[in-house]
Design a protein around this motif. Structure first.
Motif, PDB file in Angstrom:
ATOM      1  N   GLY A  45      49.361  75.375  30.919  1.00 59.54           N
ATOM      2  CA  GLY A  45      48.548  76.459  30.394  1.00 59.54           C
ATOM      3  C   GLY A  45      47.348  75.996  29.581  1.00 59.54           C
ATOM      4  N   ASN A  46      47.107  74.693  29.544  1.00 58.39           N
ATOM      5  CA  ASN A  46      45.997  74.153  28.769  1.00 58.39           C
ATOM      6  C   ASN A  46      44.694  74.185  29.561  1.00 58.39           C
ATOM      7  N   ALA A  47      43.581  74.288  28.842  1.00 56.72           N
ATOM      8  CA  ALA A  47      42.257  74.093  29.422  1.00 56.72           C
ATOM      9  C   ALA A  47      41.807  72.688  29.071  1.00 56.72           C
ATOM     10  N   LEU A  48      41.269  71.956  30.049  1.00 54.53           N
ATOM     11  CA  LEU A  48      40.806  70.606  29.767  1.00 54.53           C
ATOM     12  C   LEU A  48      39.621  70.242  30.646  1.00 54.53           C
ATOM     13  N   ALA A  49      38.825  69.303  30.122  1.00 51.62           N
ATOM     14  CA  ALA A  49      37.650  68.832  30.841  1.00 51.62           C
ATOM     15  C   ALA A  49      37.297  67.455  30.309  1.00 51.62           C
ATOM     16  N   ARG A  50      36.445  66.760  31.069  1.00 46.52           N
ATOM     17  CA  ARG A  50      36.049  65.396  30.710  1.00 46.52           C
ATOM     18  C   ARG A  50      34.540  65.272  30.708  1.00 46.52           C
ATOM     19  N   VAL A  51      34.039  64.502  29.753  1.00 46.86           N
ATOM     20  CA  VAL A  51      32.632  64.088  29.758  1.00 46.86           C
ATOM     21  C   VAL A  51      32.628  62.569  29.864  1.00 46.86           C
ATOM     22  N   PRO A  52      32.152  62.015  30.976  1.00 46.38           N
ATOM     23  CA  PRO A  52      32.200  60.561  31.166  1.00 46.38           C
ATOM     24  C   PRO A  52      31.347  59.819  30.138  1.00 46.38           C
ATOM     25  N   GLY A  53      31.841  58.655  29.736  1.00 42.78           N
ATOM     26  CA  GLY A  53      31.120  57.839  28.779  1.00 42.78           C
ATOM     27  C   GLY A  53      30.324  56.732  29.451  1.00 42.78           C
ATOM     28  N   ARG A  54      29.619  55.985  28.611  1.00 42.15           N
ATOM     29  CA  ARG A  54      28.796  54.887  29.115  1.00 42.15           C
ATOM     30  C   ARG A  54      29.615  53.634  29.387  1.00 42.15           C
ATOM     31  N   GLU A  55      30.764  53.501  28.733  1.00 42.84           N
ATOM     32  CA  GLU A  55      31.564  52.289  28.829  1.00 42.84           C
ATOM     33  C   GLU A  55      32.955  52.612  29.350  1.00 42.84           C
ATOM     34  N   ALA A  56      33.547  51.666  30.030  1.00 42.36           N
ATOM     35  CA  ALA A  56      34.926  51.830  30.496  1.00 42.36           C
ATOM     36  C   ALA A  56      35.888  51.640  29.326  1.00 42.36           C
TER      37      ALA A  56
END
Length: 365
Positions: A45-56
């Motif tokens: 039931g969670n909302a989630l998202a990702r914003v990619p970064g510059r580094e691994a």
């Protein structure tokens, strides 16, 4: 749209525990519009998202939740609880500080970076969890099904933008004191469980707990009382007392305390199993912890020293999962769950700016 405008949209949507669907969809819609990636609702039931970064490497996790408590009697509010009134730079309404304000502020910290054509240094997962107010089922699902490798967590419950190093655990215990119903005119004190309740209350009042570093001493108090008497001239067979326990100690210690409280009384009560909605430990991050030292320079713009929350958060789940966890969020925690709930737009914006700077410059590990 700004954090303030997004918050006003969120306030207009009621999202009681287990009834978060409309709010979840509005949050996911905003994240897609802002260009976040991997936008989704998980099976918890969670909302989630990702914003990619510059580094691994491991990711930051920004954590709030979707649900809020009931508004109660709307007549007790100066401003209607779901109209999101903006007056003199302050947004009023249920959820303004717990938890829609922090959710909007974390969202627009990431939006600020993207709008400037920048990326965070490391990947950032942003999560609004389900059913935090009733024990944290969404967070429990999240730590069991992580979206990726998590290096550190910032829980944005209201803290007036102060760095928070944890909170005590919380347990709710039902104690039933047994007697025998009889006509009040007989005044049989030994058969009236209300007199046994009086002794229990005296024991609770006399109870002391040791002081703990960071979080202070535990507390135990009575919040609700119920009887099965249906008449003013009839004593009850039983009285039920609800105990609210904010603790630092371990399970064995807590069970011993409860046993001594009930000793010799016609009473029964027990702690539920750990990590159920009625009994969850807190968490503590030491002041010299690397994560605390990393976040403090940004939070110290508002408060020089860190603090701790009086209430519980989903940080208990992330810390228990081994994810370094601190708290940091806009809004006055003293207004949470009240009819005066409100947050200043300036506080939202200041938090978003500081968090965006941290994410742009720092990795979680």
């Amino acid at each position: 749209m700004s954090a303030a405008e997004f918050l006003r949209d969120l306030i207009r949507l009621q999202a009681l525990p287990g009834q978060e669907a409309a709010l979840r969809e509005r949050v996911l819609q905003e994240w897609r519009t802002l260009g976040f990636e991997d936008v989704q609702a998980d099976s918890g039931g969670n909302a989630l998202a990702r914003v990619p970064g510059r580094e691994a490497g491991p990711a930051w996790l920004l954590l709030t939740h979707l649900d809020h408590v009931h508004e109660g009697d709307p007549a007790l509010w100066e401003h209607p609880p779901y109209e999101a009134v903006l007056q003199d730079g302050v947004i009023h309404g249920r959820g303004a500080v717990d938890i829609k304000g922090p959710l909007a502020a974390q969202t627009y910290a990431l939006a600020r970076l993207l709008e400037q054509g920048e990326r965070p240094r490391s990947d950032v997962w942003i999560v609004a969890a389900a059913e935090e107010e009733t024990g944290g089922s969404g967070a429990a699902y999240l730590v069991a099904h992580p979206p990726g490798e998590i290096g550190a967590v910032i829980v944005a419950e209201p803290s007036s933008n102060q760095l928070m190093l944890g909170h005590r655990g919380v347990a709710r215990v039902r104690v039933q004191l047994q007697g025998r119903a009889h006509h009040a005119s007989l005044a049989l004190k030994d058969e009236n469980p209300i007199f046994a309740l009086a002794e229990l209350l005296k024991r609770i009042e006399a109870l002391t707990f040791p002081d703990f570093p960071v979080t202070g001493a535990s507390t135990l108090t009575v919040t609700q009382l119920f009887t099965d008497s249906g008449s003013e001239n009839l004593t009850p067979n039983a009285v039920t007392a609800i105990l609210d326990w904010r603790f630092n100690e371990d399970d064995a210690y807590n069970k011993l305390v409860l046993e001594k409280l009930l000793e010799g009384l016609p009473a029964r009560g027990e702690l539920s199993a750990l990590w159920t909605p009625e009994y969850t430990p807190g968490f503590v991050t030491e002041p010299n912890d690397p994560l605390a030292r990393k976040v403090l320079p940004y939070a110290a713009r508002f408060h020089a020293e860190p603090g701790v929350w009086r209430f519980a958060t989903d940080g208990r789940y992330t810390a228990n999962a081994g994810w370094p966890t601190v708290g940091w969020g806009p809004g006055n925690e003293g207004l949470a769950h009240t009819t005066k709930e409100a947050v200043a737009v300036a506080d939202l914006e200041a938090y978003s700016a500081a968090l965006a700077e941290l994410l742009g410059q720092e990795s979680p590990s």
